[in-house]
Design a protein around this motif. Structure first.
Motif, mmCIF file in Angstrom:
data_model
loop_
_atom_site.group_PDB
_atom_site.id
_atom_site.type_symbol
_atom_site.label_atom_id
_atom_site.label_comp_id
_atom_site.label_asym_id
_atom_site.label_seq_id
_atom_site.Cartn_x
_atom_site.Cartn_y
_atom_site.Cartn_z
ATOM 1 N N ILE A 163 -15.163 -6.129 19.775
ATOM 2 C CA ILE A 163 -15.994 -4.857 19.809
ATOM 3 C C ILE A 163 -15.158 -3.642 19.548
ATOM 4 C CG2 ILE A 163 -15.105 -4.380 22.281
ATOM 5 C CD1 ILE A 163 -17.984 -3.171 22.906
ATOM 6 N N SER A 164 -15.729 -2.820 18.531
ATOM 7 C CA SER A 164 -15.113 -1.454 18.149
ATOM 8 C C SER A 164 -15.982 -0.357 18.746
ATOM 9 C CB SER A 164 -15.588 -1.391 16.564
ATOM 10 O OG SER A 164 -14.767 -2.223 15.696
ATOM 11 N N PRO A 182 -20.762 -8.125 17.200
ATOM 12 C CA PRO A 182 -19.419 -8.160 17.104
ATOM 13 C C PRO A 182 -18.851 -7.418 15.513
ATOM 14 C CG PRO A 182 -20.330 -9.987 15.954
ATOM 15 C CD PRO A 182 -21.641 -9.161 16.544
ATOM 16 N N SER A 183 -17.782 -6.901 15.582
ATOM 17 C CA SER A 183 -17.086 -6.299 14.419
ATOM 18 C C SER A 183 -17.071 -7.318 13.257
ATOM 19 C CB SER A 183 -15.759 -5.554 14.651
ATOM 20 O OG SER A 183 -16.127 -4.636 15.778
ATOM 21 N N LEU A 236 -20.240 11.107 23.101
ATOM 22 C CA LEU A 236 -20.758 9.857 22.515
ATOM 23 C C LEU A 236 -19.876 8.965 22.131
ATOM 24 C CD1 LEU A 236 -23.004 10.691 19.296
ATOM 25 C CD2 LEU A 236 -21.389 12.523 20.452
ATOM 26 N N SER A 237 -20.321 7.654 22.048
ATOM 27 C CA SER A 237 -19.554 6.639 21.503
ATOM 28 C C SER A 237 -20.525 5.689 20.530
ATOM 29 C CB SER A 237 -18.889 6.094 22.377
ATOM 30 O OG SER A 237 -19.823 5.411 23.631
ATOM 31 N N LEU A 238 -19.842 5.014 19.733
ATOM 32 C CA LEU A 238 -20.577 3.932 18.745
ATOM 33 C C LEU A 238 -19.779 2.774 19.087
ATOM 34 C CD1 LEU A 238 -22.738 3.180 16.505
ATOM 35 C CD2 LEU A 238 -20.523 3.724 14.743
ATOM 36 N N LEU A 257 -8.597 3.485 13.773
ATOM 37 C CA LEU A 257 -8.949 2.289 14.570
ATOM 38 C C LEU A 257 -8.932 1.025 13.972
ATOM 39 C CD1 LEU A 257 -9.892 1.306 17.507
ATOM 40 C CD2 LEU A 257 -12.196 1.549 16.638
ATOM 41 N N SER A 258 -7.964 0.053 14.512
ATOM 42 C CA SER A 258 -7.921 -1.367 13.933
ATOM 43 C C SER A 258 -8.557 -2.233 14.965
ATOM 44 C CB SER A 258 -6.667 -1.608 13.530
ATOM 45 O OG SER A 258 -6.420 -2.987 13.108
ATOM 46 N N VAL A 259 -9.473 -3.067 14.641
ATOM 47 C CA VAL A 259 -9.937 -4.242 15.574
ATOM 48 C C VAL A 259 -9.949 -5.434 14.833
ATOM 49 C CG1 VAL A 259 -12.121 -4.799 16.647
ATOM 50 C CG2 VAL A 259 -11.449 -2.584 16.623
#
Lengths: 114, 114
Positions: free
Chosen positions: B18-19, B79-80, B73-75, B11-13
């Motif tokens: 938000i990640s 801010p990232s 579930l999610s994390l 994943l790139s943010v």
């Protein structure tokens, strides 16, 4: 306070050789664990210990033996290494075996079996 | 048979955004869920956890959400920051009779770009 340490950090073995990985923790934790991590897979539990003198099998125990003669040390042995045991090995410890018990990990040992 | 799945390998943010890292599980007997963060050449470190009786747990920039009916579930990281760039492992805890054992997902590599 070093936490969890692992020896050695790297090792290359030939098929059939044996070796022992050492894990040491200075947090007076009762529980200790050995995991392996392979590409594309999560950490998988090999063996664990719920206290000095005890050991139990995890998810992938075949080809490995362990010993917990002292509370602070947990040894992982490979009697006859195979290329399938090429992996990164992590040791962890925790103060108890409860569901929310944070496990503290060592930095890992990268093992290559040729 | 993977009981804990992280379907996004990477994943790139952008920094400041938000990640959102996702995790699915299949075993309804898991009673605790944990997120670990791993930097290269280091062992995983505990980040945040959630009990199966809750649906949200927050710790600073990190929030974990649990949807039991969906076994998901999610994390969330908001801010990232560039220092958040690491591999994130989802883990589920299940009691075996002697200790609670962790089952890990395969991990999601998060890259936070400037």
């Amino acid at each position: 306070n070093a936490g969890v340490t692992q020896t050695p950090k790297f090792r290359v073995l030939k098929t059939g050789q044996s070796m022992t990985l050492l894990c040491a923790q200075d947090m007076n934790h009762e529980y200790m664990y050995w995991y392996r991590q392979d590409p594309g897979m999560g950490l998988r539990l090999i063996h664990y210990s719920v206290g000095e003198g005890t050991t139990a099998k995890g998810e992938v125990p075949d080809g490995y033996n362990v010993s917990r003669l002292k509370k602070q040390n947990f040894l992982l042995g490979l009697e006859s290494a195979a290329p399938s045991q090429t992996s990164v090995y992590f040791c962890a410890s925790s103060s108890s075996g409860g569901p929310n018990n944070e496990q503290f990990f060592g930095p890992g040992t990268r093992l290559t079996v040729l | 048979d993977q009981q804990v799945k992280q379907n996004s390998p990477s994943l790139s943010v952008q920094e400041g955004r938000i990640s959102i890292l996702n995790c699915d599980y299949t075993n309804s007997m898991f009673d605790y869920f944990l997120w670990y963060k791993k930097y290269p050449a280091e062992g995983p470190t505990f980040l945040i956890s959630i009990s199966s009786i809750k649906d949200k747990n927050e710790d600073g920039r990190f929030t974990v959400f649990l949807n039991k009916s969906a076994k998901h579930l999610s994390l969330h990281i908001v801010p990232s920051q560039p220092g958040d760039s690491a591999v994130y492992f989802c883990a589920a805890s299940g009691y075996t009779g002697t200790a609670s054992k962790l089952t890990f997902g395969t991990g999601t590599r998060l890259q936070v770009t400037l």
